[in-house]
Design a protein around this motif. Structure first.
Motif, PDB file in Angstrom:
ATOM      1  N   MET A   1       0.861  -1.174   0.000  1.00 31.58           N
ATOM      2  CA  MET A   1       0.000   0.000   0.000  1.00 31.58           C
ATOM      3  C   MET A   1       0.898   1.224   0.000  1.00 31.58           C
ATOM      4  SD  MET A   1      -3.172  -1.136   0.380  1.00 31.58           S
ATOM      5  CE  MET A   1      -3.828  -2.772   0.739  1.00 31.58           C
TER       6      MET A   1
ATOM      7  N   SER B   1       0.053   6.452   2.104  1.00 34.46           N
ATOM      8  CA  SER B   1       0.667   7.527   2.871  1.00 34.46           C
ATOM      9  C   SER B   1       2.038   7.865   2.293  1.00 34.46           C
ATOM     10  CB  SER B   1       0.842   7.082   4.314  1.00 34.46           C
ATOM     11  OG  SER B   1       1.696   5.955   4.361  1.00 34.46           O
TER      12      SER B   1
ATOM     13  N   ALA C   1       4.776   7.866   4.008  1.00 32.30           N
ATOM     14  CA  ALA C   1       5.678   6.858   4.557  1.00 32.30           C
ATOM     15  C   ALA C   1       5.573   5.560   3.754  1.00 32.30           C
ATOM     16  CB  ALA C   1       5.352   6.586   6.022  1.00 32.30           C
ATOM     17  N   GLY C   2       4.342   5.198   3.380  1.00 35.29           N
ATOM     18  CA  GLY C   2       4.136   3.982   2.613  1.00 35.29           C
ATOM     19  C   GLY C   2       4.810   4.077   1.249  1.00 35.29           C
TER      20      GLY C   2
ATOM     21  N   ASP D   1       7.345   5.836   0.460  1.00 36.57           N
ATOM     22  CA  ASP D   1       8.765   5.729   0.731  1.00 36.57           C
ATOM     23  C   ASP D   1       9.208   4.283   0.906  1.00 36.57           C
ATOM     24  OD1 ASP D   1      10.471   8.006   1.127  1.00 36.57           O
ATOM     25  OD2 ASP D   1      11.121   6.926   2.930  1.00 36.57           O
ATOM     26  N   ARG D   2       8.391   3.539   1.637  1.00 46.35           N
ATOM     27  CA  ARG D   2       8.701   2.145   1.912  1.00 46.35           C
ATOM     28  C   ARG D   2       8.675   1.327   0.616  1.00 46.35           C
ATOM     29  NH1 ARG D   2       5.729  -1.992   4.362  1.00 46.35           N
ATOM     30  NH2 ARG D   2       3.909  -0.674   4.203  1.00 46.35           N
TER      31      ARG D   2
ATOM     32  N   ARG E   1      11.899   1.948  -1.225  1.00 51.17           N
ATOM     33  CA  ARG E   1      13.016   1.195  -0.649  1.00 51.17           C
ATOM     34  C   ARG E   1      12.939  -0.282  -1.011  1.00 51.17           C
ATOM     35  NH1 ARG E   1      12.372   0.726   4.711  1.00 51.17           N
ATOM     36  NH2 ARG E   1      10.949   2.453   5.108  1.00 51.17           N
TER      37      ARG E   1
ATOM     38  N   VAL F   1      19.543   2.442   3.675  1.00 48.75           N
ATOM     39  CA  VAL F   1      19.003   1.413   2.773  1.00 48.75           C
ATOM     40  C   VAL F   1      18.310   0.313   3.559  1.00 48.75           C
ATOM     41  CG1 VAL F   1      20.648   1.881   0.913  1.00 48.75           C
ATOM     42  CG2 VAL F   1      21.157   0.098   2.585  1.00 48.75           C
TER      43      VAL F   1
ATOM     44  N   ARG G   1      19.496   8.504  -0.800  1.00 48.81           N
ATOM     45  CA  ARG G   1      18.620   7.880  -1.801  1.00 48.81           C
ATOM     46  C   ARG G   1      18.885   8.405  -3.202  1.00 48.81           C
ATOM     47  NH1 ARG G   1      14.000   8.521   1.206  1.00 48.81           N
ATOM     48  NH2 ARG G   1      14.294   7.202   3.017  1.00 48.81           N
TER      49      ARG G   1
ATOM     50  N   GLU H   1       1.585  -2.290   7.982  1.00 49.78           N
ATOM     51  CA  GLU H   1       2.239  -1.052   7.565  1.00 49.78           C
ATOM     52  C   GLU H   1       2.828  -0.337   8.773  1.00 49.78           C
ATOM     53  OE1 GLU H   1       0.437   1.085   4.528  1.00 49.78           O
ATOM     54  OE2 GLU H   1       1.686   2.856   4.762  1.00 49.78           O
TER      55      GLU H   1
ATOM     56  N   ASP I   1       5.907  -1.925   9.756  1.00 52.87           N
ATOM     57  CA  ASP I   1       6.905  -1.930   8.694  1.00 52.87           C
ATOM     58  C   ASP I   1       7.191  -3.344   8.178  1.00 52.87           C
ATOM     59  OD1 ASP I   1       8.351  -0.400   6.953  1.00 52.87           O
ATOM     60  OD2 ASP I   1      10.181  -0.428   8.137  1.00 52.87           O
TER      61      ASP I   1
ATOM     62  N   GLN J   1       6.051  -6.417   5.297  1.00 51.84           N
ATOM     63  CA  GLN J   1       5.430  -6.572   3.995  1.00 51.84           C
ATOM     64  C   GLN J   1       4.329  -7.620   4.053  1.00 51.84           C
ATOM     65  OE1 GLN J   1       6.035  -4.404   1.928  1.00 51.84           O
ATOM     66  NE2 GLN J   1       7.959  -3.653   2.752  1.00 51.84           N
TER      67      GLN J   1
END
Lengths: 334, 334
Positions: free
Chosen positions: A106, A109, A111-112, A114-115, A118, B26, B41, B96, B99, B101
């Motif tokens: 998802m 957000s 932050a999401g 961004d995740r 990564r 990272v 980044r 989420e 953090d 998946q």
């Protein structure tokens, strides 16, 4: 988790097969006969053997996983719309056939988002699918430039060259508006979708074009693809033009909300006001009256996205765009 | 993918930071200041640096991924029901925040079931969630015995001791049936859900218990939680007892189908026949008339499943069962 790990050798001894056979079974090779697979899995279960798949991933450089990014705010993605679930379903069907795992991310957000960036750049996955975007999201293009296979649902905003799968929004809406004109409607309004999404923009463009051809004026309210926004927009349209006799609604869910508003306002459908939706989700067959709507092949969008991505990940050249047809489905509301 | 990989050192030089800082960024550490994160980044993107996460996973023995198994046939999971999307939504919200998946696996087919087993036993994930099961599936218990953290939605059939999150089906249905009796209904039928699912069995049990207390006889038809099955079951009930004056339907979607059948049969709701559903999905506020229904907290089921699993994966003791409350939501259909 157990600290002392049983070895591959121990599993092979227990199952009475070679180490290579154990390795093939735990790596999911389909070439091992079923009884031998069963014996190996039995031994794996009894010993609690944990194959060292991280090591394998180091060697093969493949993850056998595909990420599907749902960039809507999470609360909308699964509200009651059938679009995203349909995409997930189509993608998962296709990946199941290819024996790939579907990783759902998802990115609603910041932050999401961004995740996701990564996770994808860390090559946890072989490729990334984006299901419908708001605005000009730079992420798909950025991932693609890094050499990560990317496919989007819907033509991206702006100058992106990321491959995509979309439907013929404008053609479908044109047929809907022409149907209303042909059946004698003269004051045809629309409830448009969000104008930061291509689906919202293109369906409104289709409505405007078809109306302009006929010389009729456009009457527009904008919703956000939810039922509630459809109900609110319909109230606004009735205030703007109490004499309107038809409305094209850019999603079935918004059309469901609009039908409730029309009922509350004492307007009969289709006698007083004809209503046409867009999507043809199952709901359309159960509204009162059943909904005339523009059908888009949601499941097929998901399947084609997955197929395009798998081809891309396999190093094939793929089409920049796949545009699937839409069709007008006539029921009782128009 | 690039053959020659830029090194961590190269990224550190380009960004003007230490190798440790690059590594923290990272690996997603939140302790690095935002401008430095951006610089790293940027350097990662420019150089096409690929962090060696497979190697990291070898060291930490964690995957930071959780699997959610949807064991329905894929075509039903996302048909138009809000249960599975709601579970996916709740689980993804909670993961989420942690953090982690979310890996979505479909176990509808025998091959899919097999693949799930291989994937989970290969420790691609830190834990496994099962969303609603048909019959006595041995997979959750098998995975749990192998030491893999497992949590199910819904009490499992049979003697399984796998932890689960469920709702108070029987209490909710009892309140619905008592409401019908209290408002003077005397011939109360039910459309039950599939009898190989605990949700189907428990809701039927709740109906039978509440009716038995009142001395009324039960009138039962069975559907499969789809709209179409609700429409068909309602036709059967009207044939079985044309004088019925109320029906408790075990899902809102089946209730929507039943409403269409009642409309086609010329029965007014609630004047001739009162209707109560189960779920309280958004649809319930938009049916004609709006649907009285038993609310279950679908999103919260997903969130609690995820929270229980994360606690289990962290080595905590967790409750064997979490049973969330249900409530009767009164609207116009009963």
């Amino acid at each position: 988790m157990p600290r002392e790990r049983p070895t591959l050798e121990a599993v092979a001894r227990r199952a009475g097969v070679s180490r290579a056979t154990v390795s093939r079974v735990v790596n999911g090779s389909p070439t091992v006969a079923e009884p031998i697979q069963r014996a190996v899995r039995q031994a794996v279960a009894e010993l609690g053997y944990v194959p060292n798949l991280a090591a394998r991933s180091l060697v093969t450089q493949r993850t056998d996983s595909i990420a599907l990014i749902l960039p809507e705010s999470a609360s909308r993605v699964f509200s009651d719309d059938q679009f995203f679930p349909g995409i997930v379903h189509g993608v998962s069907q296709e990946l199941e056939e290819a024996d790939k795992q579907l990783v759902l991310l998802m990115a609603g957000s910041a932050a999401g988002h961004d995740r996701v960036e990564r996770y994808a750049t860390a090559r946890h996955v072989d490729g990334v699918l984006f299901a419908s975007m708001h605005g000009a999201d730079p992420l798909p293009g950025m991932l693609a430039r890094m050499g990560i296979p990317v496919v989007c649902s819907g033509r991206p905003f702006g100058r992106s060259t990321v491959p995509y799968v979309d439907v013929d929004h404008i053609g479908g809406v044109s047929r809907a508006v022409r149907h209303l004109l042909d059946s004698g409607r003269t004051r045809i309004a629309t409830i448009a979708g969000p104008q930061d999404m291509v689906a919202g923009v293109d369906r409104l463009a289709g409505y405007r074009e078809a109306l302009a051809d006929s010389g009729r004026r456009s009457i527009v309210a904008v919703g956000d693809f939810t039922r509630e926004s459809g109900a609110v927009a319909m109230r606004q349209l009735l205030a703007d033009d109490p004499a309107l006799d038809a409305v094209f609604v850019a999603s079935d869910l918004m059309a469901h909300g609009a039908l409730r508003t029309l009922r509350e306002a004492g307007r009969r459908v289709p006698d007083d006001v004809a209503v046409i939706g867009f999507d043809d989700i199952e709901l359309a067959r159960y509204t009162d009256p059943p909904l005339t709507t523009v059908r888009q092949p949601i499941l097929e969008i998901g399947r084609r996205m997955a197929r395009q991505l798998l081809r891309l990940a396999a190093g094939e050249q793929i089409e920049q765009a796949v545009v699937l047809p839409t069709e007008l489905v006539l029921r009782d509301s128009a």
